[in-house]
Every structure is written in C-alpha cells, then in structure tokens.
Enzyme design. Structure first.
Site, PDB file in Angstrom:
ATOM      1  N   ASN A  46       1.068   0.325  -9.632  1.00  0.00           N
ATOM      2  CA  ASN A  46       1.992   0.630  -8.950  1.00  0.00           C
ATOM      3  C   ASN A  46       3.496   0.054  -9.333  1.00  0.00           C
ATOM      4  O   ASN A  46       4.445   0.179  -8.835  1.00  0.00           O
ATOM      5  CB  ASN A  46       2.150   0.452  -7.427  1.00  0.00           C
ATOM      6  CG  ASN A  46       0.837   1.106  -6.451  1.00  0.00           C
ATOM      7  OD1 ASN A  46       0.399   2.118  -6.995  1.00  0.00           O
ATOM      8  ND2 ASN A  46       0.317   0.325  -5.867  1.00  0.00           N
ATOM      9  N   HIS A 132      -0.652   5.515   5.577  1.00  0.00           N
ATOM     10  CA  HIS A 132      -1.252   4.369   5.164  1.00  0.00           C
ATOM     11  C   HIS A 132      -1.840   3.538   6.377  1.00  0.00           C
ATOM     12  O   HIS A 132      -1.438   3.487   7.481  1.00  0.00           O
ATOM     13  CB  HIS A 132      -0.196   3.550   4.436  1.00  0.00           C
ATOM     14  CG  HIS A 132      -0.786   2.251   3.874  1.00  0.00           C
ATOM     15  ND1 HIS A 132      -0.648   1.042   4.377  1.00  0.00           N
ATOM     16  CD2 HIS A 132      -1.392   2.070   2.671  1.00  0.00           C
ATOM     17  CE1 HIS A 132      -1.205   0.145   3.476  1.00  0.00           C
ATOM     18  NE2 HIS A 132      -1.532   0.841   2.386  1.00  0.00           N
ATOM     19  N   GLU A 178       5.290   9.373   5.225  1.00  0.00           N
ATOM     20  CA  GLU A 178       5.598   8.756   3.963  1.00  0.00           C
ATOM     21  C   GLU A 178       6.515   9.556   3.163  1.00  0.00           C
ATOM     22  O   GLU A 178       6.366  10.622   3.257  1.00  0.00           O
ATOM     23  CB  GLU A 178       4.594   7.972   3.404  1.00  0.00           C
ATOM     24  CG  GLU A 178       3.773   7.249   4.119  1.00  0.00           C
ATOM     25  CD  GLU A 178       2.250   6.760   3.619  1.00  0.00           C
ATOM     26  OE1 GLU A 178       2.321   6.834   2.275  1.00  0.00           O
ATOM     27  OE2 GLU A 178       1.267   6.374   4.212  1.00  0.00           O
ATOM     28  N   SER A 182       0.368   7.778  -1.525  1.00  0.00           N
ATOM     29  CA  SER A 182       0.022   7.064  -2.665  1.00  0.00           C
ATOM     30  C   SER A 182      -1.038   7.747  -3.360  1.00  0.00           C
ATOM     31  O   SER A 182      -1.484   7.574  -4.511  1.00  0.00           O
ATOM     32  CB  SER A 182      -0.008   5.452  -2.405  1.00  0.00           C
ATOM     33  OG  SER A 182      -1.327   5.681  -1.501  1.00  0.00           O
ATOM     34  N   ASP A 207       7.854   5.512   5.710  1.00  0.00           N
ATOM     35  CA  ASP A 207       7.364   4.488   4.900  1.00  0.00           C
ATOM     36  C   ASP A 207       7.863   4.735   3.481  1.00  0.00           C
ATOM     37  O   ASP A 207       7.000   5.799   2.970  1.00  0.00           O
ATOM     38  CB  ASP A 207       5.953   4.337   5.131  1.00  0.00           C
ATOM     39  CG  ASP A 207       5.456   3.317   3.849  1.00  0.00           C
ATOM     40  OD1 ASP A 207       5.817   2.873   3.226  1.00  0.00           O
ATOM     41  OD2 ASP A 207       4.315   2.796   4.338  1.00  0.00           O
ATOM     42  N   HIS A 210       6.280   3.826  -1.908  1.00  0.00           N
ATOM     43  CA  HIS A 210       5.980   4.318  -3.146  1.00  0.00           C
ATOM     44  C   HIS A 210       7.200   4.995  -3.881  1.00  0.00           C
ATOM     45  O   HIS A 210       7.191   5.362  -5.039  1.00  0.00           O
ATOM     46  CB  HIS A 210       4.966   5.148  -3.361  1.00  0.00           C
ATOM     47  CG  HIS A 210       3.510   4.556  -3.311  1.00  0.00           C
ATOM     48  ND1 HIS A 210       2.800   3.595  -4.027  1.00  0.00           N
ATOM     49  CD2 HIS A 210       2.840   4.123  -1.888  1.00  0.00           C
ATOM     50  CE1 HIS A 210       1.763   3.355  -3.213  1.00  0.00           C
ATOM     51  NE2 HIS A 210       1.756   3.263  -2.261  1.00  0.00           N
ATOM     52  N   LYS A 238       5.893  -2.690  -5.362  1.00  0.00           N
ATOM     53  CA  LYS A 238       5.606  -1.874  -6.185  1.00  0.00           C
ATOM     54  C   LYS A 238       6.451  -1.411  -7.261  1.00  0.00           C
ATOM     55  O   LYS A 238       6.661  -2.096  -8.280  1.00  0.00           O
ATOM     56  CB  LYS A 238       5.194  -0.708  -5.420  1.00  0.00           C
ATOM     57  CG  LYS A 238       4.181  -0.797  -4.348  1.00  0.00           C
ATOM     58  CD  LYS A 238       3.845   0.380  -3.589  1.00  0.00           C
ATOM     59  CE  LYS A 238       2.826   0.125  -2.202  1.00  0.00           C
ATOM     60  NZ  LYS A 238       1.778  -0.705  -2.534  1.00  0.00           N
TER      61      LYS A 238
HETATM   62  C1  LIG Z   1       2.217   3.660   1.832  1.00  0.00           C
HETATM   63  C2  LIG Z   1       2.098   2.036   1.807  1.00  0.00           C
HETATM   64  N1  LIG Z   1       2.646   1.268   2.824  1.00  0.00           N
HETATM   65  C3  LIG Z   1       2.531  -0.033   2.829  1.00  0.00           C
HETATM   66  C4  LIG Z   1       1.693  -0.715   1.981  1.00  0.00           C
HETATM   67  C5  LIG Z   1       1.709  -2.264   1.973  1.00  0.00           C
HETATM   68  O1  LIG Z   1       2.529  -2.791   1.136  1.00  0.00           O
HETATM   69  P1  LIG Z   1       2.325  -4.218   0.624  1.00  0.00           P
HETATM   70  O2  LIG Z   1       1.409  -4.007  -0.339  1.00  0.00           O
HETATM   71  O3  LIG Z   1       3.563  -4.779   0.265  1.00  0.00           O
HETATM   72  O4  LIG Z   1       1.572  -5.093   1.857  1.00  0.00           O
HETATM   73  C6  LIG Z   1       1.177  -0.145   0.809  1.00  0.00           C
HETATM   74  C7  LIG Z   1       0.393  -0.717  -0.188  1.00  0.00           C
HETATM   75  O5  LIG Z   1      -0.752  -0.409  -0.526  1.00  0.00           O
HETATM   76  C8  LIG Z   1       1.305   1.270   0.823  1.00  0.00           C
HETATM   77  O6  LIG Z   1       0.814   2.087  -0.135  1.00  0.00           O
END
Ligand SMILES: Cc1ncc(COP(=O)(O)O)c(C=O)c1O
Length: 386
Positions: A46, A132, A178, A182, A207, A210, A238
C-alpha cells in the site's frame, strides 16, 4: 473466525542472503524506491506514493531516532509526548481543515476509538457491507445494533436509515464507510452520502486509510471540505510510507476522545521516528499536490489497457486495481506465474473477499517504472495462454 489451512496466505520472508543483498543495494543507492525484494517489482503493497524508502522520510526518522529514541516509552498523557507529535497533529489538522487531530499507534486502534466515541448500545450503526475489520470490531465492542447496506449503494443505505428511524425513533444513527475500499478500489459518491446522512440526522464516520495522499484535492482524501463528515480516520502506514494513524474532527469531539478514549490514553504513544517520518511525508505530499492525480490518471490507463487485453476492467478509480479471477486456485496460480515474471502481487481469497470472487489485488505505485504495465500485460497474457 477460523480460516481453512489451504486458504491461509503464507507469509514470505527473505532469506538472510536476500536481506544482505537488499541492505547493500539500499546503502549504495542502487535500489529503486518501489522494489520490495531483490528481484520482484512491488505490485502488492500500500506504499502508493513510493515514500517508505524516500530519503526525506529516512532522514527524518533517523534524526528523531537519535534525538528521541526508538520508542516513546509511555502514553501521550504520561511521558510519551514529544514535540513532533504535537507538530504532526497541528500540521495535519491545518492541511485537512479540521479543528483537531489525535495520533494513534495504528489505524486499527484509531478505528476502535472512532466507533466507540460515536456509538453506544443505544446507537444503530448502518455500515457499508465491505468496511474494514477494525471498524466491525469497534461496532461489536460498542454494543450498537449493526445493519449493513449494499456496497456504495445509497438507495440501500436510505432504506435502512428509514427503517431504523421508524422502528426506533429516538435511536442515534451512525453511518460508517470508507473513501477507497481496499479490495475493490471503489469509492462512495461522497457528497451524496454526506447529504443523505444529514437528511436522516445520522453522524458519518469515514475511514480514509487508502485515499489519503492519493484521492481528493491535493491528496487530502474525499472527506476534505465535507463538513458533514463527523469523524475522519487515516493511517500513515499506506501512502504516507510510515506507520501509525490519526483521527480528525471538530474540537468538541477531539476533546471527548482525549478525555475518554482508552485507545488513545492507555497505549504507548506513536514511536517518535515513525511520527517524524509521517511529518516528512506530509511535507512531501503538500509540496507535490499533483502526485495523487497523476497516480489516478496512470491507473485509469492501466484499467483501459487491461480491459483492451480482454481482462475484466478493474472496478473503481485510483491505484488499487482488483483483477477478479473467481476461483481460488486459479488466482493463486496466476499470482505464482506473475511472481515468476518478476511481479509481486497478492491473491486475495475468501474469507477476505466473498466466495467465488478471488482476485489479484494489483497496486500501482508512483515510482514503478514506465515499462511495468507492458511487463504486467505480457505476464498476464502468458499466464492465460499457459
Ligand atoms: C480501510 C482500513 N482501515 C484501517 C486499517 C488499519 O490501519 P493500520 O494498518 O494503520 O492499523 C487498514 C489496514 O489494513 C485498512 O485497510
């Protein structure tokens, strides 16, 4: 949830010899910014803006490492705060046009804090079906009632909001989505989503993990300038090429998080070198506001060329290009064949994605060489012919 052993993705590690080779390449400056190993081109991570090995991030982390140490050694409210934490919080708040930013050691933790600040057992949460895992864990922990709308489908969301209101007129409503999914590469229609939430008196948690650094004005994400988004979460792991995360909101909610969030108060502060690297990334992104747009334009071209070559056009817009294969084993085989052609991709299978929709998650990075697209198309075509 248990995962069938055949579905468990094996983590690959580098052999000591490969690690040594890699370190030497970094030391002599001969390694390209986006290469994850000695031979494979990274089409999986990422690190969208190719920042994780950028000299400015390395220098910032190194200097902070020497001045502040490796770890913070305490929580923000006890002994873990360093000037760099406050600086990153205030510069991010300013860049995003929000009153308050709070840092967290990870996006997972930030999401837990975000949901628990906005939901309780009296709340009805209406969430996109594909949010997520961290957000779902947050909802479970809050005790809120959960309803899920079809992915990015605002009609489905509206029906659920109406039903929730009519069944429980007093229930506080929280919508969770989001800005760049992802595994799909897709985004919701942001302004319509925010307007719908406003019409139904629902708060909105977005969120931006990404999207940040890539989508929206100057890479500020799709929530930028949309005041109806109650709370934004973002991560530095990311496009920012570092680690750690943050929540951005108004000062009232920021104060509530500061005073009440266990996920903020009772955890060791974000490591100072990571904080400094995130700050360096922010400066680069601010100084190069066209990076995100250029990446989106380039990924549009990749989508077009893949479709022209007879593959299903990857959904969405932006650097995540899911190539839907369907069958798990076919997807693994394709990943393996691309790997033999020097391309590192990730075969994503159930339970991460729905049954029958195994996919190669192809990720475009800013520093991938121009010829990568041709190499990819050639490798895909060879794999199809095999
Ligand atoms: C949409 C989303 N939110 C939150 C996270 C979590 O982030 P972090 O890797 O900083 O814990 C991820 C990571 O995989 C994600 O894809």
């Amino acid at each position: 949830m248990s995962i069938h052993p055949a579905r468990r993705r094996q983590l690959r590690t580098w052999s000591p010899a490969e690690q040594q080779e890699h370190l030497q390449a970094v030391a002599t400056g001969s390694e390209h910014g986006s290469v994850t190993g000695p031979e494979l081109l990274d089409l999986a991570s990422n690190d969208y803006l190719s920042l994780c090995r950028h000299p400015s991030l390395i220098a910032a982390a190194e200097s902070q490492l020497r001045s502040s140490g490796v770890g913070a050694g305490g929580s923000r409210l006890v002994s873990g705060s360093r000037p760099v934490h406050g600086q990153l919080e205030s510069e991010l708040a300013c860049w995003l046009g929000r009153e308050r930013v709070l840092l967290f050691p990870s996006g997972f933790q930030a999401n837990l804090a975000a949901v628990s600040a906005l939901a309780s057992r009296h709340t009805t949460v209406v969430a996109d079906r594909l949010i997520h895992h961290s957000l779902l864990v947050g909802v479970q922990a809050s005790g809120a009632r959960l309803r899920r709308f079809a992915h990015n489908d605002l009609d489905s969301l509206e029906r659920l909001l109406q039903r929730s209101r009519s069944e429980r007129p007093q229930t506080p409503l929280l919508v969770i989505s989001e800005s760049l999914f992802s595994m799909e590469g897709t985004s919701p229609p942001m302004h319509d989503l925010a307007a719908l939430c406003e019409r139904h008196g629902a708060r909105l948690l977005l969120d931006e993990a990404h999207a940040l650094g890539v989508l929206g004005n100057g890479g500020r994400g799709l929530g930028f300038g949309e005041e109806r988004v109650t709370l934004l979460s973002g991560t530095f792991g990311k496009a920012f090429g570092s680690g750690g995360a943050f929540l951005a909101c108004d000062s009232e909610l920021g104060e509530k998080l500061l005073q009440e969030s266990g996920a903020f108060r009772y955890t060791t502060a974000l490591a100072p070198p990571l904080t400094a690297a995130a700050l360096a990334a922010l400066e680069l992104i601010r100084n190069n506001p066209c990076w995100g747009r250029q990446l989106v334009e380039r990924s549009d071209k990749w989508r077009d060329r893949m479709a022209e070559a007879g593959w299903a056009r990857p959904t969405g817009c932006g650097p995540i290009l899911p190539l839907i294969v369907g069958d798990d084993q076919r997807c693994l085989n394709l990943q393996h064949q691309l790997e033999l052609a020097g391309l590192l991709t990730a075969a994503i299978r159930p339970p991460t994605v729905p049954e029958g929709s195994a996919r190669l998650r192809l990720v475009l990075h800013r520093c991938l060489p121009d010829e990568t697209l041709e190499s990819l198309l050639r490798a895909l075509s060879d794999a199809r012919a095999a």
